[in-house]
Design an enzyme around this catalytic site. Structure first.
Site, PDB file in Angstrom:
ATOM      1  N   ALA A 125      -1.011 -38.484  32.052  1.00 18.27           N
ATOM      2  CA  ALA A 125      -2.320 -37.875  32.276  1.00 18.27           C
ATOM      3  C   ALA A 125      -3.046 -38.577  33.415  1.00 18.27           C
ATOM      4  O   ALA A 125      -3.681 -39.612  33.213  1.00 18.27           O
ATOM      5  CB  ALA A 125      -3.150 -37.918  30.997  1.00 18.27           C
ATOM      6  N   GLY A 132      -7.245 -33.993  41.716  1.00 17.33           N
ATOM      7  CA  GLY A 132      -5.807 -33.709  41.712  1.00 17.33           C
ATOM      8  C   GLY A 132      -5.140 -34.565  42.770  1.00 17.33           C
ATOM      9  O   GLY A 132      -4.752 -35.699  42.529  1.00 17.33           O
ATOM     10  N   GLU A 365       3.310 -33.410  40.736  1.00 20.73           N
ATOM     11  CA  GLU A 365       3.634 -34.771  41.173  1.00 20.73           C
ATOM     12  C   GLU A 365       3.372 -34.964  42.669  1.00 20.73           C
ATOM     13  O   GLU A 365       4.104 -35.647  43.379  1.00 20.73           O
ATOM     14  CB  GLU A 365       5.062 -35.165  40.803  1.00 20.73           C
ATOM     15  CG  GLU A 365       5.177 -35.444  39.307  1.00 20.73           C
ATOM     16  CD  GLU A 365       6.285 -36.396  38.948  1.00 20.73           C
ATOM     17  OE1 GLU A 365       6.552 -37.349  39.699  1.00 20.73           O
ATOM     18  OE2 GLU A 365       6.891 -36.179  37.886  1.00 20.73           O
TER      19      GLU A 365
END
Length: 381
Positions: A125, A132, A365
């Protein structure tokens, strides 16, 4: 010299074993998991029973102790038939890697054996709605309270949230220090003040739930901090060097599955009295697809090996592998839909699912734009 540039035999054995498992126990349920947007319980059981759900956990914590290349091979082979199922081993590594890299022995002993056994899974998390790519802008806070920590805030885009028992959470402990004021913590689903939000409605990887997680005065014991206060962001960056190649592996697996589907279809689909595989236009498409997949696979394995040995170029290689492989997956799956024509646009074939699943590999990612920034900075430093 024949093995100079080849996977060792034990890695090839792992590939064969995972492929057999994936074909028999995961592939038959992949379309149903996508169609019904349900978690792939069959895949989870099969992977746990075979010991392929978290092969990276060190032997000291009751795991297999597989190296990084073996781990990406596992993820690639599962993704070849079901991208959602591939997130079981991939996210187990993502969530646990901060603990492996920076956690105390007490924390490792408390968390890692449960993941190794399959009793628990772990999620990661970091992201928030307004943080972001700019992860340092996160607003989730952690405050010391005696020997405990109190967490408040919300994390979003949490893969396998609601299925995982453990969550590695990044939170701000000193707002005045920017990224150096971020710390990492391990939260359990049973902790008071922890809550899982509603499931996101997504384009792809529909078998893997993505949810928000909420912390409302969530109290955790002090020993569940990962490393020292203020080291969370550096731990997160170090983690990504190990886990971005796993997303590359997922992308390679998706692309490999789409390539094989295209080849098989082209051999059997008849037009103008012969198989479309005999048309040069199709042959060129398939050749380009295969060439790109092989290049991406090689770079993914190279990046995984670099992270394993602590190569100083591992940050660049991790971003390059993730970026090239995900762009390849998007291109190859799009071409697969084109080769299958009208059939490729229907849910009767896996091509359209693979195309939808491929898109997220360019985003999570670290978006591929962020990957290019990482690479450029590494080269221009």
């Amino acid at each position: 010299m024949s093995d100079l540039y080849n996977l060792p035999e034990d890695h090839q054995d792992i590939r064969a074993a995972v492929r057999e498992l994936a074909e028999g126990a995961i592939k038959p349920f992949a379309a149903d998991c996508d169609e019904k947007e349900r978690y792939p319980v069959e895949a989870q059981k099969a992977l746990i029973d075979a010991g392929f759900h978290a092969v990276h956990i060190p032997e000291a914590y009751e795991g297999m102790g597989a190296d990084a290349v073996a781990t990406v091979v596992v993820i690639e082979e599962v993704a070849r038939v079901c991208a959602s199922s591939a997130l079981i081993p991939a996210v187990n590594k993502l969530g646990s890697m901060p603990i492996i890299l920076s956690g105390s022995e007490e924390l490792k002993q408390a968390v890692l054996p449960s993941i190794a056994s399959g009793e628990a899974m772990i999620s990661y998390a970091l992201s928030e709605r307004e943080a972001g790519s700019d992860a340092a802008a996160m607003r989730t806070r952690a405050k010391a309270d005696g020997d405990d920590w109190i967490l408040n805030g919300t994390k979003c885009w949490i893969t396998n949230a609601g299925v995982s028992s453990w969550y590695t959470v990044m939170a701000v402990t000193d707002p005045d220090k920017g990224s150096r004021g971020i710390s990492a913590f391990v939260v359990h689903a049973d902790d008071e003040g922890f809550q899982v939000g509603t499931k996101e409605r997504k384009l792809g990887i529909k078998g893997s739930p993505t949810r928000e997680i909420h912390f409302d005065n969530c109290r955790i014991p002090g020993w569940r901090i990962v490393g020292e206060p203020g080291t969370g962001y550096s731990t997160a960056l170090a983690t990504l060097e190990h886990t971005r190649p796993t997303i590359g592996a997922q992308a390679v697996g998706i692309a490999q599955g789409a390539l094989e589907l295209s080849v098989d279809y082209a051999k059997h689909r008849q037009q103008f009295g012969k198989a479309i595989a005999q048309f040069q236009a199709i042959q060129f498409m398939i050749a380009d697809m295969a060439m790109a997949v092989e290049a991406a696979r090689t770079l993914v394995y190279q990046a995984a090996a670099a992270a394993e040995r602590g190569d100083p170029r591992s940050s660049f290689l991790a971003s390059a592998a993730k970026c090239l492989a995900s762009d390849t997956a998007m291109s190859v799956t799009t071409d697969a839909v084109q080769i299958l024509g009208g059939a490729g646009y229907t849910r009767d074939f896996a091509a359209e699912r693979m195309m939808r699943d491929a898109k997220i590999t360019q985003i999570y990612e670290g978006t591929n734009q962020i990957q290019r920034l990482v690479m450029a900075r590494s080269l221009l430093r």
